[in-house]
Design a protein around this motif. Structure first.
Motif, PDB file in Angstrom:
ATOM      1  N   MET A  79       0.849  -1.180   0.000  1.00 41.79           N
ATOM      2  CA  MET A  79       0.000   0.000   0.000  1.00 41.79           C
ATOM      3  C   MET A  79       0.892   1.238   0.000  1.00 41.79           C
ATOM      4  SD  MET A  79      -2.675   1.144   2.925  1.00 41.79           S
ATOM      5  CE  MET A  79      -1.646   1.780   4.208  1.00 41.79           C
ATOM      6  N   MET A  80       0.908   1.957  -1.073  1.00 39.58           N
ATOM      7  CA  MET A  80       1.722   3.171  -1.160  1.00 39.58           C
ATOM      8  C   MET A  80       0.803   4.378  -1.285  1.00 39.58           C
ATOM      9  SD  MET A  80       4.695   3.969  -0.850  1.00 39.58           S
ATOM     10  CE  MET A  80       5.868   5.227  -1.104  1.00 39.58           C
ATOM     11  N   LEU A  81       0.965   5.310  -0.380  1.00 36.98           N
ATOM     12  CA  LEU A  81       0.167   6.527  -0.392  1.00 36.98           C
ATOM     13  C   LEU A  81       1.002   7.660  -0.961  1.00 36.98           C
ATOM     14  CD1 LEU A  81      -1.284   6.264   3.230  1.00 36.98           C
ATOM     15  CD2 LEU A  81      -2.449   5.652   1.120  1.00 36.98           C
ATOM     16  N   ALA A 105       1.027   0.308   9.459  1.00 39.13           N
ATOM     17  CA  ALA A 105       0.506  -0.325   8.239  1.00 39.13           C
ATOM     18  C   ALA A 105       1.594  -0.455   7.180  1.00 39.13           C
ATOM     19  CB  ALA A 105      -0.679   0.466   7.693  1.00 39.13           C
ATOM     20  N   GLN A 106       2.370   0.591   6.998  1.00 40.81           N
ATOM     21  CA  GLN A 106       3.393   0.570   5.949  1.00 40.81           C
ATOM     22  C   GLN A 106       4.553  -0.375   6.255  1.00 40.81           C
ATOM     23  OE1 GLN A 106       4.531   4.490   4.565  1.00 40.81           O
ATOM     24  NE2 GLN A 106       2.827   4.306   3.164  1.00 40.81           N
ATOM     25  N   ASN A 107       4.770  -0.630   7.546  1.00 38.69           N
ATOM     26  CA  ASN A 107       5.881  -1.491   7.937  1.00 38.69           C
ATOM     27  C   ASN A 107       5.437  -2.889   8.336  1.00 38.69           C
ATOM     28  OD1 ASN A 107       8.476   0.228   7.943  1.00 38.69           O
ATOM     29  ND2 ASN A 107       6.939   1.553   8.864  1.00 38.69           N
ATOM     30  N   PRO A 153       8.640   9.503   4.208  1.00 31.60           N
ATOM     31  CA  PRO A 153       9.970   9.925   3.751  1.00 31.60           C
ATOM     32  C   PRO A 153      10.202  11.399   4.100  1.00 31.60           C
ATOM     33  CG  PRO A 153       8.855   8.684   2.031  1.00 31.60           C
ATOM     34  CD  PRO A 153       7.840   8.927   3.121  1.00 31.60           C
ATOM     35  N   GLY A 154      11.303  11.679   4.764  1.00 35.61           N
ATOM     36  CA  GLY A 154      11.617  13.046   5.161  1.00 35.61           C
ATOM     37  C   GLY A 154      10.852  13.528   6.370  1.00 35.61           C
TER      38      GLY A 154
END
Length: 179
Positions: free
Chosen positions: A1-3, A175-177, A58-59
């Motif tokens: 899942m990439m937002l 969720a992303q990890n 990111p960042g």
């Protein structure tokens, strides 16, 4: 899942001041503020130091920075409410959140310290908020950085949003990890 980056930055959207702020809405916002310390503790319980040092985008800040930021921000908000209740159109002090997040106390203080601080701070803040009269919510503070005056009920809405906003950052990170 990439937002996309905007979804990662503003998972609950940006704060928009409602046209009408009712006593019921204020009560809902106060409940979110009251629940934040417990919600944070529940979500980060058992995280390793490596997980706490994972950025939410990111960042972006790490979860550790985010927890300490919440303590910094909400201490400032509590003071802003007290200024607003005791001074006419009190000028509130802006601060550089990003630079605060980079100060040495952030990586070198256990997150439990800020969680405990938030727990105690929110207890006092919620007592104050629950005792405010309708006329108190119309009192104002002036933010010199953006040259805007805010009613205290609008400020309350900002910190309801701020609480939900950063809780969503934590949920996103999980969720992303795949945690």
């Amino acid at each position: 899942m990439m937002l996309d980056l905007e979804q990662l930055r503003y998972p609950v959207g940006e704060y928009i001041i409602p046209d009408l702020i009712s006593p019921t809405l204020r009560d809902q916002w106060i409940a979110v503020i009251a629940d934040l310390p417990g919600q944070l503790k529940q979500r980060i319980e058992g995280l390793s130091p490596e997980q706490l040092d994972t950025p939410y985008r990111p960042g972006g800040w790490t979860l550790r920075q985010l927890i300490h930021h919440l303590a910094d921000s909400h201490m400032n908000s509590y003071i802003r409410f007290k200024l607003g209740l005791t001074e006419d159109r009190a000028a509130i002090r802006p601060y550089d959140e990003s630079r605060w997040a980079e100060l040495p106390d952030t990586p070198n203080t256990p997150v439990q310290v800020s969680l405990n601080l938030l727990d105690n701070l929110h207890q006092r803040w919620v007592v104050l908020l629950q005792q405010m009269k309708d006329s108190d919510w119309e009192r104002t503070v002036y933010h010199p950085e953006n040259k805007q005056t805010y009613r205290l009920d609008e400020l309350l809405g900002m910190y309801d949003w701020h609480s939900r906003h950063h809780l969503a950052h934590i949920e996103q990170t999980f969720a992303q990890n795949g945690w």
